[in-house]
Motif scaffolding. Structure first.
Motif, PDB file in Angstrom:
ATOM      1  N   GLN A 195       0.835  -1.196   0.000  1.00  0.00           N
ATOM      2  CA  GLN A 195       0.000   0.000   0.000  1.00  0.00           C
ATOM      3  C   GLN A 195       0.871   1.248   0.000  1.00  0.00           C
ATOM      4  O   GLN A 195       1.967   1.249   0.569  1.00  0.00           O
ATOM      5  CB  GLN A 195      -0.926   0.017   1.223  1.00  0.00           C
ATOM      6  CG  GLN A 195      -2.092  -0.955   1.119  1.00  0.00           C
ATOM      7  CD  GLN A 195      -2.995  -0.873   2.339  1.00  0.00           C
ATOM      8  OE1 GLN A 195      -3.069  -1.805   3.139  1.00  0.00           O
ATOM      9  NE2 GLN A 195      -3.698   0.237   2.483  1.00  0.00           N
ATOM     10  N   SER A 207      -1.923   8.106  -8.103  1.00  0.00           N
ATOM     11  CA  SER A 207      -3.343   7.770  -8.262  1.00  0.00           C
ATOM     12  C   SER A 207      -3.785   6.654  -7.327  1.00  0.00           C
ATOM     13  O   SER A 207      -4.951   6.599  -6.917  1.00  0.00           O
ATOM     14  CB  SER A 207      -3.644   7.377  -9.713  1.00  0.00           C
ATOM     15  OG  SER A 207      -2.864   6.260 -10.083  1.00  0.00           O
ATOM     16  N   ASP A 208      -2.869   5.751  -6.950  1.00  0.00           N
ATOM     17  CA  ASP A 208      -3.239   4.614  -6.088  1.00  0.00           C
ATOM     18  C   ASP A 208      -3.029   4.892  -4.606  1.00  0.00           C
ATOM     19  O   ASP A 208      -3.356   4.059  -3.763  1.00  0.00           O
ATOM     20  CB  ASP A 208      -2.422   3.372  -6.476  1.00  0.00           C
ATOM     21  CG  ASP A 208      -2.782   2.876  -7.859  1.00  0.00           C
ATOM     22  OD1 ASP A 208      -3.961   2.999  -8.235  1.00  0.00           O
ATOM     23  OD2 ASP A 208      -1.881   2.383  -8.564  1.00  0.00           O
ATOM     24  N   ASN A 217     -11.219   3.779  -2.089  1.00  0.00           N
ATOM     25  CA  ASN A 217     -11.496   3.465  -3.494  1.00  0.00           C
ATOM     26  C   ASN A 217     -12.499   4.428  -4.118  1.00  0.00           C
ATOM     27  O   ASN A 217     -12.490   4.641  -5.327  1.00  0.00           O
ATOM     28  CB  ASN A 217     -12.041   2.041  -3.631  1.00  0.00           C
ATOM     29  CG  ASN A 217     -10.927   1.017  -3.566  1.00  0.00           C
ATOM     30  OD1 ASN A 217      -9.773   1.347  -3.799  1.00  0.00           O
ATOM     31  ND2 ASN A 217     -11.262  -0.208  -3.209  1.00  0.00           N
ATOM     32  N   ARG A 250     -10.518   7.879  -5.329  1.00  0.00           N
ATOM     33  CA  ARG A 250      -9.301   7.848  -6.142  1.00  0.00           C
ATOM     34  C   ARG A 250      -9.549   8.394  -7.543  1.00  0.00           C
ATOM     35  O   ARG A 250     -10.660   8.338  -8.064  1.00  0.00           O
ATOM     36  CB  ARG A 250      -8.784   6.415  -6.247  1.00  0.00           C
ATOM     37  CG  ARG A 250      -8.011   5.986  -5.020  1.00  0.00           C
ATOM     38  CD  ARG A 250      -7.457   4.609  -5.184  1.00  0.00           C
ATOM     39  NE  ARG A 250      -6.602   4.251  -4.056  1.00  0.00           N
ATOM     40  CZ  ARG A 250      -6.396   3.028  -3.650  1.00  0.00           C
ATOM     41  NH1 ARG A 250      -6.973   2.033  -4.268  1.00  0.00           N
ATOM     42  NH2 ARG A 250      -5.608   2.784  -2.621  1.00  0.00           N
ATOM     43  N   LYS A 309      -9.158   8.107 -11.599  1.00  0.00           N
ATOM     44  CA  LYS A 309      -9.347   6.903 -12.416  1.00  0.00           C
ATOM     45  C   LYS A 309      -9.511   7.298 -13.878  1.00  0.00           C
ATOM     46  O   LYS A 309     -10.050   8.366 -14.188  1.00  0.00           O
ATOM     47  CB  LYS A 309     -10.603   6.158 -11.939  1.00  0.00           C
ATOM     48  CG  LYS A 309     -10.769   4.762 -12.493  1.00  0.00           C
ATOM     49  CD  LYS A 309      -9.889   3.768 -11.774  1.00  0.00           C
ATOM     50  CE  LYS A 309     -10.171   2.343 -12.225  1.00  0.00           C
ATOM     51  NZ  LYS A 309      -9.295   1.389 -11.556  1.00  0.00           N
TER      52      LYS A 309
END
Length: 769
Positions: free
Chosen positions: A90, A173-174, A189, A192, A194
């Motif tokens: 992570q 982005s993650d 989630n 984020r 995308k």
């Protein structure tokens, strides 16, 4: 018609953000591929895995997780049960401008019911953290020994990578962001950034030709047979066959939209209308779309016969009956069309479905979503207004969504995206929304949107502007804030781009084998539903209300405001002709004698030298274009409240525009609106009738409906033919021009003889009921 400027509050503003474009970017600045946004520094922590962690509970097992502490900010990984060698992988990102601490702590803990047990920690001094700027390779993670609370060696190791970077980093982005600390691990989630791709859409053409050997239950009557075709939630039926027999014929085309990969089969049922509202199924067949032939042009594909199956109920169970009924079809997936999923007025893509027919790209479009200012609060949290804003941009098949900035009326995204451009006459749409799914399952509310037409942008120029976010509400037009964007259109080949202006707007199939307006409208609606459904299944989902707003799903609905706006747009277009007419009338009435004399001289020259007429017209247009170059638009277009008649709309008109379809209003309001629509339609009807009357008068010149008028006109035509034959054309033109431009002393206030004659001609209005 002079265009009235709109209020300053709704106007476009040029900005000067601190971006790399247009300047020399070195050192810690962003790389050249990320130069349309402001640089934002982040401390990145990648937690990869741990090993040899000791057990802390009575069973001797370990339920580890990692806590990253930086001042008041704390990020937490997911925890594993009974695992001494966990793998997290992570990434955590802490905004440098909000960092007040000088030390980063990475603490490994054991999850427990009462108090979580401390296993070990690693400490980093921030001034020793290395910096990384892409395109440098990612920093390799390393193993670090865990220390206890006193700083002595503890059991276990953890693999980490810690570096200082920017939003251009691949991990951005993650990453879990410190500005979203109020969002739990589950909600990360949903916030984020995308990139999404619209599904590849195909037109499915079903040509129903005929059926054979149908077996109706009632053989004493002539069957009234039609075919119903279903694809997903699309259902279309043919007309009832004119040949009322067991071998009916139709030869009718039905069109559908399908998304690749194909999930649902084509279902055909042959039905007999046996009574009012009662249909009997004579046969059914299912055809997988994967088995249908794909075509790139208008050449017809081969026809095929399909067996029809029929089921009967025997003792409460469905049983298939075998019989020889069959249906004759021509099926094709038409890849030569562009499947419209947005309005043609602001399409972002005009390419056909089949990739083999695509032309090479002509350039690159880059969008920098910098920030927003003054966003209105759209929900309440802890008794105060708040907004969790994110941006969505759509161009072609590619949709992008920025990360959500939590609880901020002035969010800073600073994210940059790139698209390939295949046609300059296309539009990119950027929308701003409030995320309603972070702490619940509400709707994502619209804040506003911006459209930018690429053909209005100069190549290789960076435009940085603050666009007003304007939303029309039942209470009136409202500014919800501003969004700051940087855009750049880079042309790879000027020749190819200029050549595009000679090509048809849509692929050839739209002109060789055109679809009707009603068909296109229905298919566009179906395409929107398919795109909306597919994108809502992504993770994080792009919600239905977001997709529909971006694609203008309700743009075809009736609106009194839009009708007025379009009427005044037409008047604006005609204002130039009206101005020329007024100017010519002033010339004819000698309002300015010097100008009229000059026009006389020019007219005489053109009559004597007619070969100069067309060169003079084109030279005049050229000079107008050169003159207007000084006042050319310097900014991209944006939403115009005056043009849209949004600032002058009556509250009842807006209430009608936001009404559902079918209406949900009371009968009195519906009756009032119906009467108002009838009065408007009555005026339109009168204007159309007047136009028809003038046209019918032209027809009656030679129709002998008024024998005396036609006799006069025929004799006049004969005399004119003889006179024009013996008289040079220049003399005739000169005489007509001098007569039209004659001095007011030689004019009469009554209408001219030709106009009097024309108005006396009969029309068919006296035959109307």
């Amino acid at each position: 018609m002079q265009k009235t400027p709109q209020a300053v509050d709704f106007a476009l503003k040029e900005t000067s953000p601190n971006i790399g474009a247009g300047s020399t970017v070195t050192g810690d600045k962003l790389s050249c591929t990320y130069d349309l946004v402001e640089q934002m520094q982040y401390l990145y922590v990648r937690v990869v895995k741990a090993k040899d962690l000791p057990g802390r509970d009575v069973t001797g097992s370990c339920d580890p997780y990692v806590e990253i502490k930086l001042g008041n900010y704390k990020g937490v990984t997911k925890h594993f049960e009974k695992k001494s060698n966990p793998q997290w992988n992570q990434v955590f990102a802490f905004s440098k401008e909000r960092i007040q601490a000088s030390v980063l702590e990475v603490v490994v803990k054991d999850k427990d019911f009462v108090v979580d047990d401390f296993i070990g920690k690693v400490i980093f001094e921030l001034n020793e953290v290395p910096k990384r700027v892409p395109p440098d390779s990612p920093l390799a993670p390393q193993w670090y020994m865990l220390k206890d609370r006193k700083g002595d060696k503890a059991k276990g190791e953890i693999m980490l990578a810690v570096w200082m970077g920017t939003q251009a980093d691949e991990a951005f982005s993650d990453a879990w962001h410190s500005d979203a600390a109020s969002v739990g691990t589950e909600g990360v989630n949903k916030i984020r950034s995308k990139v999404y791709l619209s599904p590849k859409l195909w037109y499915v053409r079903v040509n129903v030709i005929e059926a054979q050997d149908l077996v109706p239950s009632d053989k004493s009557r002539y069957p009234e047979v039609f075919v119903k075709v279903i694809l997903g939630n699309q259902a279309v039926r043919t007309r009832t066959s004119q040949s009322k027999s067991v071998n009916p014929m139709w030869n009718e085309d039905l069109m559908f939209v399908a998304a690749d990969p194909f999930e649902e089969p084509l279902i055909l049922t042959v039905e007999d209308r046996v009574g009012q509202g009662k249909d009997e199924v004579l046969g059914k067949c299912m055809i997988p779309l994967q088995n249908i032939q794909r075509r790139l042009d208008h050449k017809p594909v081969n026809t095929r016969w399909f067996n029809l199956e029929k089921y009967v109920i025997v003792d409460g169970e469905k049983k298939e009956t075998k019989f020889a009924s069959r249906i004759h079809l021509r099926l094709s997936l038409d890849g030569g069309y562009h499947v419209l999923d947005e309005s043609t007025h602001y399409s972002s893509d005009l390419r056909p479905t089949a990739k083999q027919l695509w032309r090479p790209s002509i350039g690159i479009f880059e969008l920098g979503v910098i920030s927003a200012m003054g966003l209105m609060p759209l929900k309440t949290k802890d008794g105060r207004g708040t907004t969790d804003a994110y941006c969505v941009a759509k161009y072609g098949q590619k949709w992008v969504r920025t990360r959500t900035i939590i609880d901020s009326s002035s969010p800073r995204w600073n994210e940059q995206y790139t698209w390939e451009v295949f046609d300059p006459c296309t539009v990119i749409t950027v929308g701003v929304f409030d995320n309603g799914h972070i702490h619940g399952d509400g709707k994502d509310l619209r804040i506003g949107k911006v459209r930018i037409r690429l053909s209005t942008l100069e190549a290789d120029r960076v435009y940085t502007h603050s666009y007003p976010l304007i939303v029309l509400q039942p209470s009136g037009v409202k500014k919800m804030g501003e969004v700051q964007l940087a855009v750049r259109f880079t042309c790879s080949s000027l020749i190819n781009m200029l050549h595009m202006y000679s090509h048809p707007l849509l692929p050839k199939m739209h002109y060789i084998h055109p679809l009707s307006v009603i068909q296109l409208d229905n298919l566009r609606h179906q395409a929107m539903q398919i795109v909306s459904m597919r994108l809502s299944r992504a993770e994080p989902p792009l919600r239905k209300e977001v997709v529909e707003y971006m694609l203008d799903v309700d743009s075809h609905m009736w609106s009194m405001r839009r009708s007025k706006a379009n009427f005044f747009r037409i008047m604006g277009v005609l204002s130039g002709l009206i101005a020329v007419g007024k100017w010519f009338d002033q010339i004819c009435h000698w309002k300015n004698p010097l100008t009229t004399i000059l026009i006389h001289i020019l007219f005489i020259i053109l009559v004597l030298y007619p070969e100069l007429i067309l060169p003079t017209i084109f030279l005049y247009l050229f000079l107008i274009g050169i003159w207007n170059f000084r006042w050319r638009p310097r900014h991209p277009s944006h939403m115009d409240t005056r043009l849209s008649h949004a600032d002058a709309a009556h509250p009842d008109e807006l209430d009608e525009e936001f009404d559902t379809f079918p209406t949900s209003k009371s009968s009195d309001i519906v009756r009032m609106r119906y009467d108002r629509l009838r009065s408007i339609a009555g005026r339109v009807q009168t204007v159309v009738g007047d136009l028809a009357t003038q046209g019918e008068r032209f027809q009656s010149l030679l129709s002998w409906r008024d024998p005396r008028a036609t006799t006069l006109f025929v004799i006049l035509c004969l005399v004119a033919a003889v006179v024009l034959y013996v008289t040079p054309f220049q003399v005739v033109g000169l005489l007509i021009g001098i007569y039209v431009l004659r001095h007011p002393r030689f004019r009469q206030r009554v209408p001219s003889v030709p106009l009097n004659f024309f108005r006396r001609l009969p029309a068919r209005s006296d035959s109307m009921l």
